[in-house]
Scaffold this motif. Structure first.
Motif, mmCIF file in Angstrom:
data_model
loop_
_atom_site.group_PDB
_atom_site.id
_atom_site.type_symbol
_atom_site.label_atom_id
_atom_site.label_comp_id
_atom_site.label_asym_id
_atom_site.label_seq_id
_atom_site.Cartn_x
_atom_site.Cartn_y
_atom_site.Cartn_z
ATOM 1 N N ALA A 55 -23.766 5.237 6.040
ATOM 2 C CA ALA A 55 -23.525 5.518 7.471
ATOM 3 C C ALA A 55 -22.380 4.709 8.065
ATOM 4 N N CYS A 56 -21.308 4.503 7.301
ATOM 5 C CA CYS A 56 -20.152 3.803 7.866
ATOM 6 C C CYS A 56 -19.502 4.594 8.993
ATOM 7 N N GLY A 57 -19.756 5.900 9.065
ATOM 8 C CA GLY A 57 -19.255 6.722 10.159
ATOM 9 C C GLY A 57 -20.224 6.851 11.318
ATOM 10 N N HIS A 58 -21.352 6.089 11.266
ATOM 11 C CA HIS A 58 -22.319 6.066 12.373
ATOM 12 C C HIS A 58 -22.842 7.465 12.729
ATOM 13 N N HIS A 59 -23.085 8.279 11.703
ATOM 14 C CA HIS A 59 -23.479 9.664 11.995
ATOM 15 C C HIS A 59 -24.829 9.764 12.709
ATOM 16 N N HIS A 60 -25.696 8.790 12.515
ATOM 17 C CA HIS A 60 -27.018 8.842 13.144
ATOM 18 C C HIS A 60 -26.942 8.841 14.667
ATOM 19 N N VAL A 61 -25.889 8.233 15.235
ATOM 20 C CA VAL A 61 -25.799 8.135 16.697
ATOM 21 C C VAL A 61 -24.722 9.057 17.262
ATOM 22 N N ASP A 102 0.859 -1.184 0.000
ATOM 23 C CA ASP A 102 0.000 0.000 0.000
ATOM 24 C C ASP A 102 0.896 1.235 0.000
ATOM 25 N N ARG A 103 0.428 2.328 0.568
ATOM 26 C CA ARG A 103 1.199 3.565 0.614
ATOM 27 C C ARG A 103 1.659 3.898 2.024
ATOM 28 N N GLY A 104 1.881 2.853 2.816
ATOM 29 C CA GLY A 104 2.499 3.058 4.115
ATOM 30 C C GLY A 104 1.554 3.300 5.265
ATOM 31 N N TYR A 105 0.259 3.044 5.079
ATOM 32 C CA TYR A 105 -0.679 3.232 6.187
ATOM 33 C C TYR A 105 -1.914 2.365 5.956
ATOM 34 N N GLY A 106 -2.733 2.232 6.985
ATOM 35 C CA GLY A 106 -4.009 1.542 6.897
ATOM 36 C C GLY A 106 -5.065 2.316 7.658
ATOM 37 N N HIS A 107 -6.318 1.972 7.415
ATOM 38 C CA HIS A 107 -7.435 2.677 8.040
ATOM 39 C C HIS A 107 -8.256 1.686 8.861
ATOM 40 N N PHE A 108 -8.342 1.926 10.186
ATOM 41 C CA PHE A 108 -9.161 1.093 11.064
ATOM 42 C C PHE A 108 -10.606 1.589 11.027
ATOM 43 N N THR A 109 -11.537 0.651 10.917
ATOM 44 C CA THR A 109 -12.930 0.988 10.636
ATOM 45 C C THR A 109 -13.821 0.856 11.870
ATOM 46 N N THR A 110 -15.068 1.271 11.720
ATOM 47 C CA THR A 110 -16.048 1.154 12.797
ATOM 48 C C THR A 110 -16.494 -0.287 13.011
ATOM 49 N N ARG A 111 -16.046 -1.210 12.176
ATOM 50 C CA ARG A 111 -16.318 -2.639 12.395
ATOM 51 C C ARG A 111 -15.083 -3.318 12.972
ATOM 52 N N THR A 112 -14.114 -2.557 13.418
ATOM 53 C CA THR A 112 -12.834 -2.985 13.999
ATOM 54 C C THR A 112 -11.930 -3.681 12.990
ATOM 55 N N ASN A 113 -12.268 -3.632 11.710
ATOM 56 C CA ASN A 113 -11.398 -4.183 10.673
ATOM 57 C C ASN A 113 -10.365 -3.135 10.254
#
Length: 562
Positions: free
Chosen positions: A459-465, A79-90
């Motif tokens: 809503a992957c960022g859970h904006h509703h809550v 990749d480009r030297g980083y990763g992104h941790f998600t709201t599903r803990t992946n």
């Protein structure tokens, strides 16, 4: 933590070989992209705006140090030297080259990781409390049950083609830190008057286009029947869930259409034929799985106050107050490493940071760490006597921002910088707001706060809550942002209410500023922002925000993260 057995290794090796041949055929044009799409999604590979994205499973958010080092290696090499941790803990890697993805899966398998069922209409990664096993208020450690669900659901032939994706969360503590109310199935572990362990079962929660909080359909399910009852729920959903409209295909729509009482009746009827079958859990099977989650070799210690050894160190005191959490074992604490340093994309970690955290886990936390659904990392077993040196080291790596649970601890999806589904960018909005309110004294005065951003209605960022929720919307081909107030997760789960017309991107920091000014003016002593909103309603906030035109500031350039 759980380790692969013979069957796990065999299954994943066979899947990798199968996938490698599928990639070969796609590159040779023996498969069209349409034919390849469901095959790659089964292995967590998406096509994004600029490249393929690979989503890797981190079951119930638990990682061994060697696994995090492998993620760092993948970030650095592929990749480009980083990763992104998600709201599903992946974790997601956004710059994948298709021909190299089979090799990545080989690397993952070597440390007992995979990307299976991180996509598609199947049971996704089961999540739980990031402090599972160490939380001071824990009733029962939920991790063995999460692992049992993972083993049962992976490649389950009956549930690989559901009407839509399916998400399960398990909470084993007095406080809900697993956000069970916004899941397709939310399980709360409890004990009855006889001391027997069971689950309160809630069904039909979810965000997205139609946000709904889950309804309880069974107050106490004995633990032995966990899988058979879930199977009954899945069968009712699989049979009656809509497949003609993906926007109405989630189980929440079915539960709403039938009503929770009728849905529960159908589940009970289905369960009558499953109850007591071979999938009923035995004590022997539970003990087999639970053995992988036995407590580490804790030293016998007394609780201490680390701040007393460093009087007058305000920075350390702030970090202790926000980033250090209680532990059930005397003399230990759980440490949250903030991936929310202002100016950087929320949830991102560089390869160097991952290697560093893996080293810290080995040195201070029995070689394990956690990923939170709020996109931070946790060292769960740190001696209180070592907190100061831990703080000094994580601070040098940009992981000690004392903002956990505060305004700049923003939850955000990758948004339009990467995701092809997004209507608008999320990262520039998050960074602009974080930089506007970076002052820690101000954040501490505001107090507990949840600001969540999604780049689209999924809503992957859970904006509703979120106490403040921000949703990116398309308006005549331009990016605009809709604001909601009063959402909350956990024990007081609530869905936010939209305050009015959307705003331009550059207006968003000022919008948040105006909302905070109303709170500071109207709050009662000890009242959180969300409490004030729920007491007053959105009216006063709406009136003040729209009272006068909002000046547009400057945001990070569009190509900053592309």
């Amino acid at each position: 933590m759980y380790q692969y057995d013979h069957y796990d290794r065999l299954i994943y090796r066979e899947r990798i070989a199968q996938y490698r041949d599928q990639v070969r055929r796609r590159l040779a044009d023996e498969l069209t992209e349409e034919e390849f799409l469901p095959l790659r999604l089964q292995n967590g590979l998406y096509m994004q705006r600029h490249a393929y994205m690979l989503r890797i499973a981190i079951p119930y958010g638990l990682l061994a140090s060697k696994q995090l080092r492998m993620l760092a290696h993948i970030a650095r090499k592929y990749d480009r030297g980083y990763g992104h941790f998600t709201t599903r803990t992946n974790i997601q890697f956004n710059w994948m080259e298709l021909e190299r993805t089979p090799d990545i899966l080989e690397h993952l398998a070597s440390v007992e990781m995979h990307s299976i069922q991180t996509s598609g209409n199947c049971i996704r990664n089961t999540t739980t409390d990031e402090f599972a096993g160490v939380a001071a208020d824990e009733i029962v450690d939920p991790r063995p049950y999460c692992e049992i669900i993972r083993q049962w659901s992976t490649f389950h032939p009956e549930f690989i083609g559901l009407p839509r994706k399916f998400k399960i969360a398990v909470n084993g503590a007095l406080q809900d830190r697993a956000a069970i109310a916004i899941h397709d199935i939310g399980l709360t572990i409890l004990k009855n008057e006889q001391g027997e362990i069971g689950f309160r079962v809630a069904v039909g929660g979810g965000l997205g286009r139609t946000p709904i909080l889950a309804s309880v359909i069974k107050d106490f399910l004995p633990w032995q029947h966990l899988l058979t009852y879930i199977q009954a729920i899945m069968r009712v959903y699989n049979e009656h869930g809509r497949r003609d409209n993906k926007h109405k295909a989630r189980i929440k729509i079915l539960v709403k259409a039938l009503g929770a009482e009728e849905f529960a009746r159908q589940v009970e009827a289905e369960w009558a034929d499953l109850k007591g079958n071979e999938e009923t859990l035995t004590q022997e099977e539970f003990d087999r799985v639970a053995a992988w989650f036995a407590p580490p070799a804790y030293d016998k210690l007394d609780d201490i106050d680390p701040a007393l050894a460093h009087p007058g160190n305000k920075a350390f005191a702030n970090w202790l107050a926000r980033n250090v959490k209680p532990h059930k074992v005397p003399g230990y604490a759980a440490v949250v490493l903030s991936l929310k340093k202002p100016g950087l994309p929320p949830g991102d970690a560089t390869a160097e940071q991952m290697d560093f955290v893996a080293d810290m886990a080995d040195r201070y936390s029995f070689g394990e760490l956690r990923v939170t659904h709020e996109q931070n990392l946790v060292l769960a077993d740190v001696k209180q006597s070592e907190l100061f040196e831990v703080w000094q080291q994580v601070k040098a790596q940009g992981l000690a921002t004392p903002n956990i649970g505060l305004l700049t601890d923003i939850i955000s999806c990758p948004g339009g910088d990467f995701c092809s589904l997004a209507n608008a960018k999320s990262i520039p909005i998050a960074t602009a707001i974080a930089e506007r309110f970076e002052d820690l004294d101000f954040q501490h005065d505001i107090g507990e706060f949840e600001l969540n951003i999604s780049g689209c209605i999924n809503a992957c960022g859970h904006h509703h809550v979120g106490h403040i929720g921000i949703l990116g919307v398309d308006k005549d081909g331009s990016e605009w942002y809709q604001v909601s107030l009063g959402g909350a997760q956990g024990d007081e789960a609530a869905l936010g209410k939209i305050i009015g017309p959307s705003f331009a991107a550059a207006q968003m920091p000022e919008v948040v500023d105006r909302l905070l000014k109303v709170y500071l003016r109207e709050r009662h002593d000890g009242e959180r922002f969300v409490d004030t909103v729920q007491r007053l309603g959105i009216g006063p906030f709406k009136d003040f925000v729209y009272a006068t035109p909002i000046e547009a500031g400057e945001l990070v350039g569009e190509d900053e993260y592309a």
